[in-house]
Design a protein around this motif. Sequence first.
Motif, PDB file in Angstrom:
ATOM      1  N   ASN A 170       0.840  -1.199   0.000  1.00  0.00           N
ATOM      2  CA  ASN A 170       0.000   0.000   0.000  1.00  0.00           C
ATOM      3  C   ASN A 170       0.879   1.255   0.000  1.00  0.00           C
ATOM      4  OD1 ASN A 170      -2.757   1.156   0.235  1.00  0.00           O
ATOM      5  ND2 ASN A 170      -1.896   1.999   2.111  1.00  0.00           N
ATOM      6  N   GLU A 171       1.856   1.271   0.883  1.00  0.00           N
ATOM      7  CA  GLU A 171       2.753   2.434   0.964  1.00  0.00           C
ATOM      8  C   GLU A 171       3.677   2.521  -0.256  1.00  0.00           C
ATOM      9  OE1 GLU A 171       3.364   2.998   5.693  1.00  0.00           O
ATOM     10  OE2 GLU A 171       3.883   1.035   4.835  1.00  0.00           O
ATOM     11  N   GLU A 213      -3.873  -6.326  -1.895  1.00  0.00           N
ATOM     12  CA  GLU A 213      -3.265  -6.637  -0.596  1.00  0.00           C
ATOM     13  C   GLU A 213      -4.330  -6.838   0.483  1.00  0.00           C
ATOM     14  OE1 GLU A 213      -0.067  -7.533   0.953  1.00  0.00           O
ATOM     15  OE2 GLU A 213      -0.221  -7.940  -1.170  1.00  0.00           O
ATOM     16  N   GLU A 221      -4.302   1.598  -7.439  1.00  0.00           N
ATOM     17  CA  GLU A 221      -5.405   1.238  -6.542  1.00  0.00           C
ATOM     18  C   GLU A 221      -5.622  -0.276  -6.512  1.00  0.00           C
ATOM     19  OE1 GLU A 221      -7.080   3.221  -4.319  1.00  0.00           O
ATOM     20  OE2 GLU A 221      -5.506   4.605  -4.945  1.00  0.00           O
ATOM     21  N   LYS A 226      -3.354  -1.847  -3.992  1.00  0.00           N
ATOM     22  CA  LYS A 226      -3.844  -1.643  -2.624  1.00  0.00           C
ATOM     23  C   LYS A 226      -5.005  -2.590  -2.327  1.00  0.00           C
ATOM     24  CE  LYS A 226      -2.656   3.245  -2.821  1.00  0.00           C
ATOM     25  NZ  LYS A 226      -3.200   4.614  -2.770  1.00  0.00           N
ATOM     26  N   GLU A 236       1.713   4.142  -2.867  1.00  0.00           N
ATOM     27  CA  GLU A 236       1.589   5.583  -2.577  1.00  0.00           C
ATOM     28  C   GLU A 236       2.858   6.327  -2.974  1.00  0.00           C
ATOM     29  OE1 GLU A 236      -0.885   7.558  -1.400  1.00  0.00           O
ATOM     30  OE2 GLU A 236      -2.277   5.865  -1.379  1.00  0.00           O
TER      31      GLU A 236
END
Length: 153
Positions: A62-63, A97, A91, A94, A66
Amino acid sequence: MARPTPELIDALRRTAANLKNGAHYQWGHMGGCNCGNLAQELTKLSKDQIHRYAMQRHGDWNEQAEDYCSTSQMPIDVIINEMLSAGLTLEDLKHLEKLDDRQVLLHFPLEKRHLKHNVRDDVVAYMRTWADLLEDQLLQKITLPTFDELVLS
């Protein structure tokens, strides 16, 4: 939602099959988690290579999504770029996961929509369902000429 491509659909199905057949799965390992297993299929890198590259920067997938920069040439960004080239979006990474893309979950029976992001069988089911959804979207884009159109041309 991902762009439906044959490459991505095939990679999702192969990843799901690999996981079903016992491929290494460890949700906390950047190369052996949900995204990590798909990254292995799309990039042909090993789980250890993916993990090592991801650890050059902080955070989980996720990070990493980003912080992604298409021009950085950091190894994890190169991996993510390959995944995006196959049809995924940031997206999607994310959602994969966490197994929480609403469009994918709507294709599960109501009682089976509460998937656990770190349970192998749930990951397999999610990837298979997502691949089927993308295949349906891809097939809807295909139009073949009718017999009459061919005869008249």
